[in-house]
Design an enzyme around this catalytic site. Structure first.
Site, PDB file in Angstrom:
ATOM      1  N   LYS A 206     -12.590  -3.511 -12.101  1.00  0.00           N
ATOM      2  CA  LYS A 206     -11.461  -2.894 -12.829  1.00  0.00           C
ATOM      3  C   LYS A 206     -10.199  -3.706 -12.555  1.00  0.00           C
ATOM      4  CE  LYS A 206      -8.186  -0.176 -13.089  1.00  0.00           C
ATOM      5  NZ  LYS A 206      -6.850  -0.558 -13.634  1.00  0.00           N
ATOM      6  N   GLY A 258      -4.795  -3.014  -3.200  1.00  0.00           N
ATOM      7  CA  GLY A 258      -3.658  -2.409  -3.889  1.00  0.00           C
ATOM      8  C   GLY A 258      -2.779  -1.657  -2.913  1.00  0.00           C
ATOM      9  N   SER A 259      -2.160  -0.593  -3.391  1.00  0.00           N
ATOM     10  CA  SER A 259      -1.186   0.109  -2.566  1.00  0.00           C
ATOM     11  C   SER A 259      -1.865   0.978  -1.508  1.00  0.00           C
ATOM     12  CB  SER A 259      -0.300   0.981  -3.453  1.00  0.00           C
ATOM     13  OG  SER A 259      -1.080   1.960  -4.095  1.00  0.00           O
ATOM     14  N   THR A 260      -1.161   1.189  -0.413  1.00  0.00           N
ATOM     15  CA  THR A 260      -1.679   2.023   0.672  1.00  0.00           C
ATOM     16  C   THR A 260      -1.878   3.460   0.183  1.00  0.00           C
ATOM     17  OG1 THR A 260      -0.692   0.605   2.333  1.00  0.00           O
ATOM     18  CG2 THR A 260      -1.149   2.848   3.010  1.00  0.00           C
ATOM     19  N   GLU A 261      -0.972   3.903  -0.680  1.00  0.00           N
ATOM     20  CA  GLU A 261      -1.044   5.272  -1.190  1.00  0.00           C
ATOM     21  C   GLU A 261      -2.370   5.509  -1.935  1.00  0.00           C
ATOM     22  OE1 GLU A 261       2.158   5.801  -3.906  1.00  0.00           O
ATOM     23  OE2 GLU A 261       1.366   7.714  -4.614  1.00  0.00           O
ATOM     24  N   GLY A 263      -4.990   3.589  -1.788  1.00  0.00           N
ATOM     25  CA  GLY A 263      -6.050   3.288  -0.823  1.00  0.00           C
ATOM     26  C   GLY A 263      -6.450   4.520  -0.020  1.00  0.00           C
ATOM     27  N   GLU A 280      -7.989  -3.396   1.164  1.00  0.00           N
ATOM     28  CA  GLU A 280      -6.977  -4.391   1.488  1.00  0.00           C
ATOM     29  C   GLU A 280      -5.674  -3.861   0.907  1.00  0.00           C
ATOM     30  OE1 GLU A 280      -4.432  -6.760   1.546  1.00  0.00           O
ATOM     31  OE2 GLU A 280      -5.445  -8.146   0.176  1.00  0.00           O
ATOM     32  N   CYS A 314       0.856  -9.269  -0.684  1.00  0.00           N
ATOM     33  CA  CYS A 314       0.618  -8.224   0.325  1.00  0.00           C
ATOM     34  C   CYS A 314       0.948  -8.732   1.727  1.00  0.00           C
ATOM     35  CB  CYS A 314      -0.806  -7.719   0.243  1.00  0.00           C
ATOM     36  SG  CYS A 314      -2.005  -9.047   0.212  1.00  0.00           S
TER      37      CYS A 314
HETATM   38  P1  NAP Z   1      -1.943   0.450  -7.212  1.00  0.00           P
HETATM   39  O1  NAP Z   1      -1.618   1.638  -8.028  1.00  0.00           O
HETATM   40  O2  NAP Z   1      -2.523   0.661  -5.865  1.00  0.00           O
HETATM   41  O3  NAP Z   1      -2.930  -0.449  -8.098  1.00  0.00           O
HETATM   42  C1  NAP Z   1      -4.009  -1.242  -7.652  1.00  0.00           C
HETATM   43  C2  NAP Z   1      -5.218  -1.042  -8.549  1.00  0.00           C
HETATM   44  O4  NAP Z   1      -5.729   0.281  -8.418  1.00  0.00           O
HETATM   45  C3  NAP Z   1      -4.919  -1.209 -10.034  1.00  0.00           C
HETATM   46  O5  NAP Z   1      -6.048  -1.764 -10.682  1.00  0.00           O
HETATM   47  C4  NAP Z   1      -4.709   0.230 -10.453  1.00  0.00           C
HETATM   48  O6  NAP Z   1      -4.842   0.432 -11.824  1.00  0.00           O
HETATM   49  C5  NAP Z   1      -5.776   0.947  -9.670  1.00  0.00           C
HETATM   50  N1  NAP Z   1      -5.526   2.372  -9.458  1.00  0.00           N
HETATM   51  C6  NAP Z   1      -4.373   3.067  -9.587  1.00  0.00           C
HETATM   52  N2  NAP Z   1      -4.569   4.369  -9.255  1.00  0.00           N
HETATM   53  C7  NAP Z   1      -5.860   4.488  -8.914  1.00  0.00           C
HETATM   54  C8  NAP Z   1      -6.681   5.587  -8.464  1.00  0.00           C
HETATM   55  N3  NAP Z   1      -6.168   6.798  -8.277  1.00  0.00           N
HETATM   56  N4  NAP Z   1      -7.976   5.349  -8.196  1.00  0.00           N
HETATM   57  C9  NAP Z   1      -8.498   4.117  -8.334  1.00  0.00           C
HETATM   58  N5  NAP Z   1      -7.801   3.061  -8.765  1.00  0.00           N
HETATM   59  C10 NAP Z   1      -6.486   3.227  -9.040  1.00  0.00           C
HETATM   60  O7  NAP Z   1      -0.685  -0.461  -7.084  1.00  0.00           O
HETATM   61  P2  NAP Z   1       0.516  -0.594  -8.143  1.00  0.00           P
HETATM   62  O8  NAP Z   1       0.923   0.736  -8.676  1.00  0.00           O
HETATM   63  O9  NAP Z   1       0.146  -1.616  -9.128  1.00  0.00           O
HETATM   64  O10 NAP Z   1       1.666  -1.107  -7.191  1.00  0.00           O
HETATM   65  C11 NAP Z   1       2.377  -0.180  -6.379  1.00  0.00           C
HETATM   66  C12 NAP Z   1       2.708  -0.757  -5.026  1.00  0.00           C
HETATM   67  O11 NAP Z   1       1.507  -1.139  -4.364  1.00  0.00           O
HETATM   68  C13 NAP Z   1       3.516  -2.024  -5.060  1.00  0.00           C
HETATM   69  O12 NAP Z   1       4.875  -1.759  -5.161  1.00  0.00           O
HETATM   70  C14 NAP Z   1       3.132  -2.672  -3.760  1.00  0.00           C
HETATM   71  O13 NAP Z   1       3.919  -2.175  -2.720  1.00  0.00           O
HETATM   72  C15 NAP Z   1       1.711  -2.253  -3.549  1.00  0.00           C
HETATM   73  N6  NAP Z   1       0.711  -3.283  -3.927  1.00  0.00           N
HETATM   74  C16 NAP Z   1       0.051  -3.932  -2.951  1.00  0.00           C
HETATM   75  C17 NAP Z   1      -0.861  -4.915  -3.282  1.00  0.00           C
HETATM   76  C18 NAP Z   1      -1.619  -5.663  -2.254  1.00  0.00           C
HETATM   77  O14 NAP Z   1      -2.128  -6.746  -2.537  1.00  0.00           O
HETATM   78  N7  NAP Z   1      -1.783  -5.152  -1.072  1.00  0.00           N
HETATM   79  C19 NAP Z   1      -1.105  -5.235  -4.599  1.00  0.00           C
HETATM   80  C20 NAP Z   1      -0.423  -4.530  -5.599  1.00  0.00           C
HETATM   81  C21 NAP Z   1       0.470  -3.552  -5.235  1.00  0.00           C
HETATM   82  P3  NAP Z   1      -3.502   0.311 -12.719  1.00  0.00           P
HETATM   83  O15 NAP Z   1      -3.080  -1.100 -12.680  1.00  0.00           O
HETATM   84  O16 NAP Z   1      -3.950   0.719 -14.049  1.00  0.00           O
HETATM   85  O17 NAP Z   1      -2.510   1.242 -12.114  1.00  0.00           O
END
Ligand code: NAP
Ligand code: MG
Length: 501
Positions: A206, A258-261, A263, A280, A314
Site C-alpha cells: 500500500k 510511517g508515523s508513530t501514531e 504505528g 519503522e 525519519c
Molecule cells: P502515516 O499516516 O503514518 O502514513 C504512513 C502510511 O500509512 C501511508 O501509506 C498511510 O496512508 C498509511 N495509513 C494511514 N493511516 C493508516 C491506518 N490507520 N492503518 C494503516 N495504514 C494507515 O503518516 P502521514 O500522515 O503521511 O505523516 C504524518 C507524520 O508521520 C509526519 O508528519 C511525520 O512526522 C511522520 N512520518 C514518519 C515517517 C517515517 O519514515 N518514519 C514517514 C512519513 C511520516 P495515507 O498516505 O493514505 O495516509
C-alpha cells in the site's frame, strides 16, 4: 529542450501558459540534453494478480505536483474488497513462488534491479514531480538505492540458511502486507519488497496517498520482468486502505513505515490477532558536534542531516547538540551555509531544497516554527530568496535558544527545521541525546576514535553515524529502538522479519 509532460495535459497547460497564467518552464527538466519525456496517465489502476484492474469502488483521487499544485493524475482508491482480492492473489501465488528454486527467484530480483536502472531517469523525474524532492536527490539517491536493494537481495535468495543459523532450510512467513510513507516512495517500496521476495513471501503493498506514481511504474516493471502473477500486488488508496490490509485475517505479517501514531494503532491490531509485525516509525535524532571535530565537515553533516529531502526523513538529525565552546562558530557558519541553499523547482538540478510534500505537511511545519518562536527560541531563516508563487515551500530553518523541554526539541517536525542546543561534557551530550521517546539514529562528530566508539555505544539509537550523516546502504541494517519501532531493514538482519523455520 524536451518537455516533461503528462499525457492529456499538454494542450490545457500550453493554453494556460499562452494566456500568461503559468510558465511553460514549470514543465521543463533543466538538465535537458538526455531528458526522456515522462508520460503520466490521466488515471492509474490497481495491480492485482499480475493485471492492472479498476478499483471496485470506481473511485479515484487526485495526486498533485506539490511544486506547482497542478494535478498529475487520478489515483485508484482501493477499498477493503480490492485488498481482499489482492490478499487472495498473494495467497494463491505463495506456494509456487516458495517452491521455485532459490536461484530462479534470484533471477527475478536481478531483472527488476536492472529494469529500475534502465528506467532510472523516468523514475527520478516522476518521483520529483509527484513528491517534491530535488531531482539531484531522486537521481543520485532514491532510484540508485532502490535498484541496489534488489541487487543485494537477489544475492541472498540461495543463501538464506546463513541468515538463520541452525535452520536447514528457512521458510517464508507467507502473505505480507506492507504499508509505506511518502518521503522515499520508490525506495521504501524496494526496502519492503526486495527482502520479502528474496525469502519467498508474496506481498500486498500500500503506497502513500500523495506519492503513488512510482509504485505504479514499479508495477509495470514487475510485469515487464514477468514476475509470476500475484507475487506482488499493489493497492493504492488512503489510510482506510492501509487499515483494511492490517485488519485482513489472511495476512501473515505486516511491515509498516510511517508515523508513530498510526504505528501504535497497527501494533494493537496485530497483537490482537497474533500477526507478525515490524515497525519503522518516527524519530528526533541527535547530531552531536564535539569541539575537536573538523568543524567545516561537521557543518556539511548538519546540512545533510536536516535539510536533505526537506527534512522529510525519519532519521533526520533534527536535534543538534554542539559543545558549548564552539557554539558561536557553528551558529555563524551554519547561518552562512544555509544562505547558499537553493529552495525551488525540484526539477532544476541546482535545487537543494524542493517542495514540501503536501499542504497538510506544510501546515504542520509552520505550526512548529510558530511554537518555537512562542516558546522564546530565536528562528534563523534566509529571507532573501524569493519563493515560487504556487506550491508548498519552507525555507531552511534553525532555532537557537532551545531548551530540552521545548516542543521543537521533543516532537518530530518532519520538515527542514533544526533545534540547536549545547552541552559541556560527553556525559551531558549522551544524557541529553537519550532523553527522547525516540531512538532511531544519531550522529557523532569528533576526531577522537575512542570518544567516537564510547559515545556510539551509549547512545540509544538503532543507527549511529560517525563523521557523516544520512548515508544508506542495502548491506546495513536500519531500524530503531523505543518509540521509533522494532525490526531491522537491510543487511542480513533485515531478512529475519521475512523468515520462519
Ligand atoms: P502515516 O499516516 O503514518 O502514513 C504512513 C502510511 O500509512 C501511508 O501509506 C498511510 O496512508 C498509511 N495509513 C494511514 N493511516 C493508516 C491506518 N490507520 N492503518 C494503516 N495504514 C494507515 O503518516 P502521514 O500522515 O503521511 O505523516 C504524518 C507524520 O508521520 C509526519 O508528519 C511525520 O512526522 C511522520 N512520518 C514518519 C515517517 C517515517 O519514515 N518514519 C514517514 C512519513 C511520516 P495515507 O498516505 O493514505 O495516509
Ligand atoms: Mg503528489
Amino acid at each position: 529542450m524536451r518537455k516533461v509532460l503528462g499525457r492529456g495535459k499538454y494542450d490545457e497547460f500550453m493554453a494556460d501558459a499562452l494566456a500568461g497564467n503559468s510558465s511553460p518552464t514549470t514543465w521543463e527538466y533543466s538538465p535537458a540534453p538526455e531528458t526522456v519525456p515522462v508520460v503520466i496517465p490521466d488515471q492509474t489502476q490497481l495491480y492485482v494478480g499480475g493485471k492492472f484492474v479498476e478499483p471496485r469502488s470506481k473511485k479515484w483521487f487526485a495526486t498533485i505536483n506539490p511544486a506547482t499544485e497542478v494535478t498529475l493524475s487520478q489515483i485508484a482508491d482501493g477499498d477493503a474488497s480490492d485488498v481482499d482480492a489482492a490478499v487472495s492473489a498473494a495467497r494463491k501465488a505463495l506456494k509456487p513462488w516458495e517452491k521455485l528454486p532459490a536461484s530462479e527467484r534470484a533471477k527475478y530480483l536481478y531483472r527488476i534491479a536492472r529494469r529500475i536502472q534502465e528506467r532510472a531517469r523516468e523514475l527520478a523525474i516522476l518521483e520529483s514531480m509527484d513528491g517534491g524532492k530535488p531531482i539531484k536527490e531522486s537521481r543520485d539517491v532514491d532510484i540508485p538505492l532502490a535498484a541496489q536493494h534488489f541487487f543485494h537481495h537477489a544475492g541472498w535468495c540461495d543463501k538464506l540458511r546463513y541468515a538463520m543459523p541452525g535452520t536447514r532450510e528457512p521458510r517464508p512467513v507467507g502473505v505480507c502486507g506492507q504499508i509505506i510513507p511518502w518521503n522515499f516512495p520508490l525506495l521504501m517500496a524496494a526496502w519492503k519488497l526486495a527482502p520479502a521476495l528474496a525469502c519467498g513471501n508474496t506481498v500486498v503493498l500500500k503506497p502513500a496517498e500523495t506519492t503513488s506514481l512510482t509504485a505504479m511504474r514499479l508495477a509495470e516493471i514487475l510485469q515487464e520482468c514477468e514476475l509470476p502473477p500475484g507475487v506482488v500486488n499493489i493497492v493504492t488508496g488512503a489510510g482506510a486502505t492501509g487499515k483494511a490490509l492490517v485488519d485482513h485475517a489472511g495476512v501473515d505479517k505486516i511491515a509498516f513505515t510511517g508515523s508513530t501514531e498510526v504505528g501504535k494503532q497497527i501494533a494493537k491490531a496485530c497483537a490482537a490477532r497474533g500477526t507478525r509485525l515490524t515497525l519503522e516509525l518516527g524519530g528526533k535524532s541527535a547530531n552531536i558536534i564535539f569541539a575537536d571535530a573538523a568543524i567545516d565537515q561537521a557543518i556539511e553533516g548538519i546540512v545533510q542531516g536536516i535539510w536533505f529531502n526537506q527534512g522529510h526523513v525519519c532519521c533526520a538529525g533534527s536535534r543538534l547538540f554542539v559543545e558549548e565552546s564552539i557554539l558561536p562558530e557553528v551558529t555563524r557558519k551554519l547561518e552562512m551555509r544555509m544562505k547558499t541553499l537553493r529552495v525551488g523547482d525540484p526539477l532544476d538540478k541546482n535545487t537543494d531544497i524542493g517542495a514540501i510534500n503536501s499542504k497538510q505537511q506544510l501546515t504542520i511545519i509552520e505550526r512548529y516554527i510558530a511554537a518555537g518562536s512562542n516558546e522564546g527560541c530565536t528562528v534563523w531563516q534566509p529571507s532573501e530568496q524569493a519563493l515560487p508563487a504556487k506550491g508548498y515551500w519552507c525555507r531552511p530553518t534553525f532555532m537557537t535558544g532551545v531548551q530540552p523541554a521545548h516542543i521543537v526539541a521533543r516532537e518530530e517536525i518532519f520538515g527542514p527545521v533544526l533545534a540547536v542546543m549545547s552541552f559541556r561534557t560527553p556525559e551531558e551530550a549522551i544524557s541529553r541525546a537519550n532523553n527522547s521517546p525516540y531512538g532511531l539514529a544519531a550522529g557523532i562528530w569528533t576526531e577522537k576514535g575512542s570518544k567516537m566508539f564510547d559515545v556510539a555505544r551509549r547512545l540509544q539509537a538503532g543507527v549511529v553515524w560517525c563523521n557523516t550523516y544520512n548515508q544508506f546502504d542495502a548491506t546495513s541494517p536500519f531500524g530503531g529502538f523505543k518509540e521509533s519501532g522494532f525490526g531491522r531493514e537491510g543487511g542480513m538482519q533485515g531478512l529475519a522479519a521475512y523468515l520462519s523455520e
